[in-house]
Design a protein around this motif. Structure first.
Motif, PDB file in Angstrom:
ATOM      1  N   PRO A  39       0.827  -1.206   0.000  1.00  0.00           N
ATOM      2  CA  PRO A  39       0.000   0.000   0.000  1.00  0.00           C
ATOM      3  C   PRO A  39       0.868   1.265   0.000  1.00  0.00           C
ATOM      4  O   PRO A  39       1.801   1.384   0.798  1.00  0.00           O
ATOM      5  N   ILE A  40       0.551   2.174  -0.913  1.00  0.00           N
ATOM      6  CA  ILE A  40       1.279   3.434  -1.028  1.00  0.00           C
ATOM      7  C   ILE A  40       0.261   4.562  -1.171  1.00  0.00           C
ATOM      8  O   ILE A  40      -0.928   4.321  -1.384  1.00  0.00           O
ATOM      9  N   PHE A  41       0.740   5.802  -1.048  1.00  0.00           N
ATOM     10  CA  PHE A  41      -0.132   6.948  -1.241  1.00  0.00           C
ATOM     11  C   PHE A  41       0.689   8.139  -1.712  1.00  0.00           C
ATOM     12  O   PHE A  41       1.916   8.168  -1.591  1.00  0.00           O
ATOM     13  N   ASP A  43       0.202  12.548  -1.605  1.00  0.00           N
ATOM     14  CA  ASP A  43      -0.563  13.744  -1.287  1.00  0.00           C
ATOM     15  C   ASP A  43      -0.187  14.784  -2.321  1.00  0.00           C
ATOM     16  O   ASP A  43       0.985  15.164  -2.445  1.00  0.00           O
ATOM     17  N   ARG A  48      -5.387  13.131  -1.273  1.00  0.00           N
ATOM     18  CA  ARG A  48      -4.615  11.919  -0.973  1.00  0.00           C
ATOM     19  C   ARG A  48      -5.084  10.839  -1.937  1.00  0.00           C
ATOM     20  O   ARG A  48      -6.263  10.519  -1.994  1.00  0.00           O
ATOM     21  N   ARG A  50      -4.574   6.921  -2.949  1.00  0.00           N
ATOM     22  CA  ARG A  50      -4.046   5.645  -2.463  1.00  0.00           C
ATOM     23  C   ARG A  50      -3.875   4.692  -3.645  1.00  0.00           C
ATOM     24  O   ARG A  50      -4.656   4.707  -4.590  1.00  0.00           O
ATOM     25  N   ARG A  52      -1.532   0.744  -4.890  1.00  0.00           N
ATOM     26  CA  ARG A  52      -0.763  -0.434  -4.497  1.00  0.00           C
ATOM     27  C   ARG A  52       0.378  -0.597  -5.481  1.00  0.00           C
ATOM     28  O   ARG A  52       0.197  -0.432  -6.684  1.00  0.00           O
ATOM     29  N   ILE A  61      -3.907   2.377  -8.932  1.00  0.00           N
ATOM     30  CA  ILE A  61      -4.571   3.354  -8.080  1.00  0.00           C
ATOM     31  C   ILE A  61      -5.872   2.733  -7.580  1.00  0.00           C
ATOM     32  O   ILE A  61      -6.619   2.138  -8.348  1.00  0.00           O
ATOM     33  N   ASP A  63      -8.220   4.405  -5.229  1.00  0.00           N
ATOM     34  CA  ASP A  63      -9.341   5.264  -4.856  1.00  0.00           C
ATOM     35  C   ASP A  63      -9.309   6.566  -5.637  1.00  0.00           C
ATOM     36  O   ASP A  63      -8.368   6.852  -6.362  1.00  0.00           O
ATOM     37  N   TRP A  99       5.547   8.875  -4.552  1.00  0.00           N
ATOM     38  CA  TRP A  99       4.718   7.981  -3.741  1.00  0.00           C
ATOM     39  C   TRP A  99       5.407   7.674  -2.422  1.00  0.00           C
ATOM     40  O   TRP A  99       6.626   7.564  -2.350  1.00  0.00           O
ATOM     41  N   GLU A 102       2.505   3.454   2.857  1.00  0.00           N
ATOM     42  CA  GLU A 102       1.478   3.564   3.902  1.00  0.00           C
ATOM     43  C   GLU A 102       1.999   2.917   5.173  1.00  0.00           C
ATOM     44  O   GLU A 102       2.877   2.068   5.145  1.00  0.00           O
TER      45      GLU A 102
END
Length: 121
Positions: A39-41, A43, A48, A50, A52, A61, A63, A99, A102
């Motif tokens: 899991p990565i994100f 900003d 934000r 989110r 993978r 991606i 979301d 990135w 998480e």
């Protein structure tokens, strides 16, 4: 105890044993299977996003308006985020430093930290 239970239930002692062995065991809960990937994100511009990460370089991606899109590289995914939220700027970005991982409370850990050796990407 078994004989008493059989008399109370008007069944045989064997039936009581059968019920004890087979029918009243609590259900075994299977732990949820973790989602594949890391899991990565990111900003960016107050949003934000989110995603993978899958070795050696793919990013999906998960979301927001770009959810479901898959990119061959972190850079491709980063550029898509920039184009989506700030289309008037040059989208040139280094995805490995765009990135973050998480689950790293209180500190920033960039995707670069888990990048495979250069010969693999």
């Amino acid at each position: 105890m078994v004989a008493l239970a059989a008399r109370m239930g008007k069944v045989s002692e064997g039936e009581i044993v059968r019920r004890l062995i087979g029918g009243n065991a609590p259900p075994v809960e299977t732990p949820p299977t973790p989602e594949p990937g890391v899991p990565i994100f990111a900003d960016y511009e107050g949003h934000r996003v989110r995603a993978r990460y899958f070795e050696p370089a793919r990013v999906e991606i998960v979301d927001g308006p770009l959810a479901g899109q898959s990119f061959k590289t972190p850079t491709g995914a980063a550029r898509a985020v920039v184009r989506r939220y700030n289309p008037s700027v040059n989208d040139n970005r280094n995805g490995w430093s765009f990135w973050q991982l998480e689950g790293q409370p209180g500190r920033r850990v960039w995707l670069q930290a888990i990048r495979p050796p250069s010969g693999e990407v």
